[in-house]
Structures are given as C-alpha cells and as structure tokens.
Design a protein around this motif. Structure first.
Motif, PDB file in Angstrom:
ATOM      1  N   GLN A  40      23.833 -10.837  12.373  1.00 28.55           N
ATOM      2  CA  GLN A  40      25.154 -10.246  12.169  1.00 28.55           C
ATOM      3  C   GLN A  40      25.166  -8.765  12.562  1.00 28.55           C
ATOM      4  O   GLN A  40      26.132  -8.276  13.133  1.00 28.55           O
ATOM      5  CB  GLN A  40      25.600 -10.417  10.712  1.00 28.55           C
ATOM      6  CG  GLN A  40      25.848 -11.860  10.319  1.00 28.55           C
ATOM      7  CD  GLN A  40      26.833 -12.552  11.239  1.00 28.55           C
ATOM      8  OE1 GLN A  40      27.941 -12.102  11.462  1.00 28.55           O
ATOM      9  NE2 GLN A  40      26.402 -13.669  11.817  1.00 28.55           N
ATOM     10  N   ARG A  41      24.062  -8.090  12.269  1.00 31.94           N
ATOM     11  CA  ARG A  41      23.970  -6.667  12.628  1.00 31.94           C
ATOM     12  C   ARG A  41      24.029  -6.494  14.140  1.00 31.94           C
ATOM     13  O   ARG A  41      24.755  -5.645  14.652  1.00 31.94           O
ATOM     14  CB  ARG A  41      22.681  -6.065  12.073  1.00 31.94           C
ATOM     15  CG  ARG A  41      22.494  -4.590  12.425  1.00 31.94           C
ATOM     16  CD  ARG A  41      21.292  -3.990  11.732  1.00 31.94           C
ATOM     17  NE  ARG A  41      20.136  -4.845  11.808  1.00 31.94           N
ATOM     18  CZ  ARG A  41      19.068  -4.605  12.563  1.00 31.94           C
ATOM     19  NH1 ARG A  41      19.003  -3.513  13.289  1.00 31.94           N
ATOM     20  NH2 ARG A  41      18.059  -5.432  12.580  1.00 31.94           N
ATOM     21  N   TRP A  42      23.276  -7.321  14.891  1.00 33.05           N
ATOM     22  CA  TRP A  42      23.286  -7.198  16.348  1.00 33.05           C
ATOM     23  C   TRP A  42      24.630  -7.614  16.927  1.00 33.05           C
ATOM     24  O   TRP A  42      25.075  -7.043  17.929  1.00 33.05           O
ATOM     25  CB  TRP A  42      22.157  -7.995  16.984  1.00 33.05           C
ATOM     26  CG  TRP A  42      20.797  -7.413  16.739  1.00 33.05           C
ATOM     27  CD1 TRP A  42      19.727  -8.052  16.181  1.00 33.05           C
ATOM     28  CD2 TRP A  42      20.342  -6.091  17.027  1.00 33.05           C
ATOM     29  NE1 TRP A  42      18.647  -7.199  16.106  1.00 33.05           N
ATOM     30  CE2 TRP A  42      19.007  -5.983  16.624  1.00 33.05           C
ATOM     31  CE3 TRP A  42      20.948  -4.962  17.587  1.00 33.05           C
ATOM     32  CZ2 TRP A  42      18.253  -4.822  16.762  1.00 33.05           C
ATOM     33  CZ3 TRP A  42      20.202  -3.798  17.721  1.00 33.05           C
ATOM     34  CH2 TRP A  42      18.882  -3.732  17.319  1.00 33.05           C
ATOM     35  N   VAL A  47      24.573  -3.201  21.839  1.00 29.09           N
ATOM     36  CA  VAL A  47      25.272  -2.623  22.989  1.00 29.09           C
ATOM     37  C   VAL A  47      24.742  -3.267  24.269  1.00 29.09           C
ATOM     38  O   VAL A  47      23.526  -3.293  24.508  1.00 29.09           O
ATOM     39  CB  VAL A  47      25.061  -1.092  23.046  1.00 29.09           C
ATOM     40  CG1 VAL A  47      25.675  -0.494  24.299  1.00 29.09           C
ATOM     41  CG2 VAL A  47      25.624  -0.438  21.787  1.00 29.09           C
ATOM     42  N   ILE A  48      25.670  -3.767  25.063  1.00 28.06           N
ATOM     43  CA  ILE A  48      25.304  -4.326  26.363  1.00 28.06           C
ATOM     44  C   ILE A  48      25.300  -3.177  27.372  1.00 28.06           C
ATOM     45  O   ILE A  48      26.275  -2.428  27.472  1.00 28.06           O
ATOM     46  CB  ILE A  48      26.296  -5.430  26.791  1.00 28.06           C
ATOM     47  CG1 ILE A  48      26.411  -6.517  25.710  1.00 28.06           C
ATOM     48  CG2 ILE A  48      25.892  -6.024  28.137  1.00 28.06           C
ATOM     49  CD1 ILE A  48      25.111  -7.143  25.278  1.00 28.06           C
ATOM     50  N   ALA A  77      16.794 -14.213  15.941  1.00 27.76           N
ATOM     51  CA  ALA A  77      17.787 -13.376  15.250  1.00 27.76           C
ATOM     52  C   ALA A  77      18.068 -12.092  16.015  1.00 27.76           C
ATOM     53  O   ALA A  77      19.153 -11.522  15.914  1.00 27.76           O
ATOM     54  CB  ALA A  77      17.308 -13.048  13.834  1.00 27.76           C
ATOM     55  N   HIS A  78      17.102 -11.648  16.805  1.00 28.12           N
ATOM     56  CA  HIS A  78      17.249 -10.425  17.600  1.00 28.12           C
ATOM     57  C   HIS A  78      17.697 -10.694  19.031  1.00 28.12           C
ATOM     58  O   HIS A  78      18.147  -9.778  19.708  1.00 28.12           O
ATOM     59  CB  HIS A  78      15.919  -9.663  17.638  1.00 28.12           C
ATOM     60  CG  HIS A  78      15.450  -9.204  16.302  1.00 28.12           C
ATOM     61  ND1 HIS A  78      15.993  -8.118  15.665  1.00 28.12           N
ATOM     62  CD2 HIS A  78      14.506  -9.704  15.462  1.00 28.12           C
ATOM     63  CE1 HIS A  78      15.386  -7.954  14.494  1.00 28.12           C
ATOM     64  NE2 HIS A  78      14.489  -8.897  14.353  1.00 28.12           N
ATOM     65  N   ASP A 169      13.792  -1.122  20.112  1.00 25.35           N
ATOM     66  CA  ASP A 169      14.164  -1.510  21.471  1.00 25.35           C
ATOM     67  C   ASP A 169      15.679  -1.709  21.629  1.00 25.35           C
ATOM     68  O   ASP A 169      16.229  -1.466  22.703  1.00 25.35           O
ATOM     69  CB  ASP A 169      13.426  -2.801  21.849  1.00 25.35           C
ATOM     70  CG  ASP A 169      13.699  -3.215  23.267  1.00 25.35           C
ATOM     71  OD1 ASP A 169      13.194  -2.535  24.187  1.00 25.35           O
ATOM     72  OD2 ASP A 169      14.424  -4.212  23.473  1.00 25.35           O
ATOM     73  N   LYS A 170      16.341  -2.169  20.579  1.00 22.90           N
ATOM     74  CA  LYS A 170      17.805  -2.354  20.574  1.00 22.90           C
ATOM     75  C   LYS A 170      18.323  -3.262  21.685  1.00 22.90           C
ATOM     76  O   LYS A 170      19.417  -3.070  22.215  1.00 22.90           O
ATOM     77  CB  LYS A 170      18.518  -1.007  20.629  1.00 22.90           C
ATOM     78  CG  LYS A 170      18.284  -0.123  19.421  1.00 22.90           C
ATOM     79  CD  LYS A 170      19.017   1.188  19.556  1.00 22.90           C
ATOM     80  CE  LYS A 170      18.906   2.104  18.379  1.00 22.90           C
ATOM     81  NZ  LYS A 170      17.856   2.000  17.455  1.00 22.90           N
ATOM     82  N   GLY A 171      17.528  -4.255  22.073  1.00 19.80           N
ATOM     83  CA  GLY A 171      17.968  -5.225  23.062  1.00 19.80           C
ATOM     84  C   GLY A 171      17.835  -4.773  24.507  1.00 19.80           C
ATOM     85  O   GLY A 171      18.212  -5.509  25.424  1.00 19.80           O
TER      86      GLY A 171
END
Length: 191
Positions: A40-42, A47-48, A77-78, A169-171
């Motif tokens: 849910q947080r991601w 951010v793409i 989940a990530h 890393d934030k994706g």
C-alpha cells in the motif's frame, strides 16, 4: 486475476478468521500483514521514473504481463505495486496475476536456478508468446540476498537487510532493469 482481484485476495486472507494454509501459520499471516502495508505504501508513494514512463508509453503492440506471486512474498510487496503502476501507463498492457502455489502452477515453467522464486514477470505478446522474463528481484538485491545466504544469515537478519535495500532503492533498480527489458522487447517486436 487482475490487480483488483489480487488486492481482494490479499484482503480476504487478512480478514479471514480461520485462514487456510499457509496463512494458518502465524508467521505467514504476519508476513502477509507486513506485505499489505508495504504494498500500500508503494502504491501511494512509488514514483515512476521519466525514463521508465517513456519506455512503457513507447509500447505500440498488445502485451500481457503475467506476474507470478503470492501475498506472503516479501520481495513481491516491493515489486508488484511498481509493475502495476508501470503497466497502468499504457492501455496496450494487461496484467494477469497468477499465484505460485495454486494450479495451474505456472511457476514450474519459470524456475530460477531450479527454485520457485517469486515474483516473476513474464511479458507476452498479443498471441501469448513469451517475449521476456524478469525476476525474482533486482540484480543489486540479488547480490545482497546471495551474500546473506553465503553468510548463513538467519531469517530475521535477511528480512531486515532486504527491506532496507528496497526502502533505499525506492524501485529505481527494478525500473532500470525493466526499462532495458522493454527496450529489447520493442526491438524484437519491430524487427
């Protein structure tokens, strides 16, 4: 199932007073609760990147993204929220989420070094032909995972260090790798 159905599956597991295996194991149920929060947080804060958005918007033919996963999977989940957000940028992409541990056991066709590691992304063309496979985690995270395995780190340490890697890393690594995959797929489909 589509992403909405996947979220509903997740919620049903968490709301079930008598969950079925493996969620009847308190550890699995707790992982799933944590994963719901992470996911849910991601979905809210992920951010793409501009480069990723451009790569996905440049897709000009139908694609089906099959995501093999399970609600208990910490890596998923990530990762799955980012895959969903990225796919949503192009109406030519549909998502089909398949559970690893439920028939037809699609994971058997996409093993990683002989294991059922998830999540796995299978990108198919409009005719259902596999064009690319990615997963189960970004390369940098895999290096950390392998290092922890070699050190025989206990599960708690592994869980914490991998979580920290994803948070820092934030994706971005996932998106850079997926951008490269999509670039290669685009070259093949235009050839």
């Amino acid at each position: 199932m589509n992403f909405t159905d996947y979220l509903q599956l997740f919620e049903n597991i968490l709301q079930d007073a008598d969950p079925k295996a493996p969620y009847n194991n308190p550890d699995y149920l707790n992982y799933t609760k944590l994963n719901w929060s992470r996911q849910q947080r991601w979905l809210k804060t992920g951010v793409i990147t501009d480069a990723m958005a451009t790569a996905v918007k440049n897709i000009t033919t139908l694609q089906q993204w099959v995501i093999i996963t399970e609600p208990w999977c910490g890596d998923a989940a990530h990762i799955v929220p980012f895959l969903y957000k990225i796919a949503a940028l192009n109406p030519l992409i549909t998502i089909d989420i398949q559970q690893r541990d439920t028939a037809p056991f699609l994971i058997e066709q996409y093993l990683t070094n002989g294991t059922k590691s998830i999540p796995k992304l299978v990108i198919r063309d409009g005719d259902g032909n596999d064009m690319a496979i990615w997963g189960p985690r970004p390369a940098g995270c895999q290096v950390l995972y392998n290092k922890l395995k070699e050190e025989k780190a206990d599960f708690e340490r592994m869980k914490i260090e991998l979580q920290q890697w994803y948070n820092e890393d934030k994706g971005k690594s996932l998106q850079a790798e997926l951008q490269e995959v999509l670039t290669q797929v685009q070259k093949v489909s235009l050839a």
